[in-house]
Write an enzyme that holds these catalytic residues in place. Structure first.
Site, short mmCIF file in Angstrom:
data_model
loop_
_atom_site.label_atom_id
_atom_site.label_comp_id
_atom_site.label_asym_id
_atom_site.label_seq_id
_atom_site.Cartn_x
_atom_site.Cartn_y
_atom_site.Cartn_z
N CYS A 376 4.81 31.39 25.44
CA CYS A 376 4.25 30.82 26.81
C CYS A 376 3.26 29.48 26.42
O CYS A 376 3.86 28.46 25.86
CB CYS A 376 3.56 31.91 27.46
SG CYS A 376 3.24 31.11 29.17
N PHE A 379 4.22 28.11 22.98
CA PHE A 379 5.62 27.30 23.25
C PHE A 379 5.04 25.90 23.66
O PHE A 379 5.24 25.13 22.70
CB PHE A 379 6.43 28.09 24.06
CG PHE A 379 7.46 26.88 24.67
CD1 PHE A 379 8.73 26.85 23.90
CD2 PHE A 379 7.35 26.31 25.90
CE1 PHE A 379 9.59 25.97 24.33
CE2 PHE A 379 8.45 25.15 26.20
CZ PHE A 379 9.57 25.32 25.55
N ARG A 455 2.55 27.89 34.93
CA ARG A 455 2.55 26.86 35.83
C ARG A 455 3.07 25.52 35.08
O ARG A 455 3.19 24.48 35.95
CB ARG A 455 1.31 26.76 36.27
CG ARG A 455 0.63 27.73 37.16
CD ARG A 455 -0.65 27.37 37.61
NE ARG A 455 -1.50 28.66 38.41
CZ ARG A 455 -0.97 29.16 39.54
NH1 ARG A 455 -0.12 28.56 40.32
NH2 ARG A 455 -1.43 30.16 39.98
N HIS A 498 7.98 35.56 28.36
CA HIS A 498 7.26 36.38 27.40
C HIS A 498 8.26 37.40 27.07
O HIS A 498 8.31 38.64 27.85
CB HIS A 498 6.06 37.06 28.50
CG HIS A 498 5.04 36.13 28.64
ND1 HIS A 498 3.99 36.12 27.82
CD2 HIS A 498 4.82 35.25 29.63
CE1 HIS A 498 2.98 35.24 28.38
NE2 HIS A 498 3.78 34.54 29.35
N GLU A 500 7.88 39.99 25.02
CA GLU A 500 7.18 41.36 24.98
C GLU A 500 7.21 42.21 26.37
O GLU A 500 6.84 43.33 26.13
CB GLU A 500 5.76 41.15 24.59
CG GLU A 500 4.78 40.32 25.53
CD GLU A 500 4.85 38.74 25.44
OE1 GLU A 500 3.79 38.04 25.97
OE2 GLU A 500 5.72 38.20 24.54
#
Length: 529
Positions: A376, A379, A455, A498, A500
């Site tokens: 997230c 990245f 976002r 994500h 995970e």
């Protein structure tokens, strides 16, 4: 439908969620279909706007629900996909009742806690229990964890609703499990007074526990169980010891040894089938390798990243590799701390604090060929780092971080949003992976489903330049970049989603499998032990 309600006494943080998930696992190992509901007595509608440093990780469900981390444990232990309706909060209950009152649904009646709030709570529980598992058939057993501690003002309406349910269900259709603390004093003796007082408080609310699970650092002796039984009117066989264990996935193993499944099946008039040993074999495997992973974060609380921690464990177990985590503060990061780790992981997050430290760690991983996994925000920071030091944009940054060249921009649909709760890009999204990329090889296919909570996105204006400079965007959801990687690196992968949130012991996440495998190879190559 049969219900197992789990309450807690003495203090919070005893492990009601893990106990609930473990009971579900015991039943699932016997072939029963199980679902779960978490009741959170706070006034928030959901966990989305809560500070993770105070509340722990915000877990995201497939439908975009932002919920308590216990629902993540339910999904991991039970291999099920839950929805927002499986998390009941005071905020949701009161909002529903007030909206109905404004609509005139109560025909002029005075709206009160009893019966209107308690009826709504019961309706929410029944609706969640009736939701099909993974889009299929309805479960046979519904686990209901009541958050908080017996005696809390916030929990009173929920416990009253449970009392009403208990009176209306047949004895074999509803079971009450009470989790308490059984501390050990300086002389090594177990103390039963906290449990006695906790059960007394529960009885004052009209509820008698059927099973007591005593949390303790050591196994509770038969003599202590007899004493608890005498003071609580719970049979000795239903007083269960739940001692501390090094791995939460071993808890069902310990509860199986304690005979908890036999007691549950007896109370609920269920056939006590022979348990499938596959889970117990899986979680009891010994490790033959070891790897150390640095997680560079701004929070000093591990529960903020519990899904990441568990996903590394899932992958490690699949690869017979014990993963040791080294938590590093992004604000005070010393690159020398990264020299002897086998891999670097940058998790998700929000805000400016610690960003420069994370960027330094990413650059270190890229330039020193150290296995790297970004998630997230990780990245987005991988893109920023590449833009700064390879593409040559020294002020490259995210719109979230302030002035500069925004290689990471606010999602267009977020521009007019003023309320923070439940308004991010949330939940499942189908991602298409490019063939002949590491991402596609890890997943073994080119179309995957993963969960999001963000976002911001890679600014489309810079995608071409970044790829021309060597960064490969190997996955996208429509026109939004989802995965980036470097082909000339042992393992350099970052995902906007994500992974995970979909990992479990029986189904480890592919990016984590690849990352831990690379860390294991890195350790072997360097000779670090």
């Amino acid at each position: 439908m049969k219900y197992i309600v789990v309450t807690g006494g003495v203090m919070s943080g005893l492990g009601k969620g893990i106990t609930t998930a473990s009971i579900g696992r015991l039943l699932k190992n016997r072939g029963y279909e199980v679902t779960a509901v978490k009741i959170d007595p706070y006034l928030n509608i959901d966990a989305g706007t809560m500070n993770p440093a105070q509340h722990g990780e915000v877990f995201v469900l497939s439908d975009g629900g932002e919920v308590d981390l216990d629902l993540g444990n339910y999904e991991r232990f039970l291999d099920i996909n839950l929805k927002s309706l499986h998390n009941i909060t005071t905020g949701k209950v009161y909002r529903n009742v007030i909206e109905r009152e404004r609509h005139g649904d109560f025909l002029g009646a005075t709206v009160q806690i009893i019966p209107h709030i308690t009826d709504e709570i019961r309706h929410c529980i029944d609706r969640a229990a009736a939701e099909g598992i993974n889009g299929g058939r309805v479960a046979e057993i519904c686990l209901v964890e009541v958050g908080g501690t017996v005696g809390d003002i916030e929990s009173m309406p929920f416990l009253e609703a449970v009392r009403q349910m208990h009176g209306e269900h047949a004895p074999q259709d509803m079971l009450l499990v009470h989790v308490t603390l059984v501390p050990v004093d300086t002389m090594g003796d177990h103390k039963t007074k906290p449990t006695q007082h906790s059960v007394k408080a529960l009885r004052e609310l009209g509820l008698q526990p059927d099973i007591i699970v005593g949390r303790s650092s050591e196994v509770i002796s038969p003599q202590t169980k007899k004493k608890i039984s005498a003071f609580t009117d719970v049979p000795v066989k239903a007083v269960v010891s739940a001692k501390d264990v090094p791995d939460i996935y071993q808890i069902p193993v310990e509860l199986e040894k304690e005979g908890l499944a036999d007691v549950v099946c007896s109370y609920l008039a269920l056939e006590n089938r022979e348990p499938d040993p596959a889970w117990y074999r899986l979680v009891s495997q010994e490790y033959t390798n070891r790897a150390t992973v640095a997680i560079v974060s701004k929070y000093g609380i591990e529960d903020v990243y519990i899904s990441i921690k568990e996903s590394l464990k899932h992958a490690g177990r699949a690869l017979s590799t014990e993963v040791n985590i080294r938590w590093l503060d992004a604000e005070t990061l010393d690159l020398r701390d990264l020299a002897d780790v086998d891999g670097i992981l940058i998790p998700g997050g929000f805000g400016q604090r610690g960003i420069e430290g994370k960027l330094r760690a990413i650059r270190y991983a890229r330039e020193n060929k150290k296995p790297f996994l970004g998630l997230c925000l990780g990245f987005q920071l991988a893109v920023i780092e590449y833009a700064r030091h390879v593409l040559g944009i020294p002020d490259a940054t995210s719109e979230e971080m302030g002035p500069g060249t925004h290689v990471i921009a606010l999602l267009p649909e977020q521009e007019e949003i003023f309320n923070l709760g439940g308004t991010m890009r949330l939940g499942n999204c189908t991602v298409t992976l490019r063939e002949d990329t590491m991402a596609a090889r890890l997943y073994g296919k080119t179309e995957i489903v993963e969960r999001h909570r963000h976002r911001y996105e890679v600014n489309p204006a810079f995608i071409g330049d970044l790829e021309d400079a060597g960064l490969v965007f190997s996955g996208a959801c429509r026109d939004r970049m989802e995965v980036c990687e470097l082909p000339d690196h042992p393992f350099y992968l970052a995902t906007q989603f994500h992974p995970e949130f979909r990992s479990s012991p029986t189904n480890p996440s592919p990016p984590y499998i690849g990352f831990v495998e690379a860390c294991k190879k890195s350790r072997s190559a360097t000779g670090i032990r």
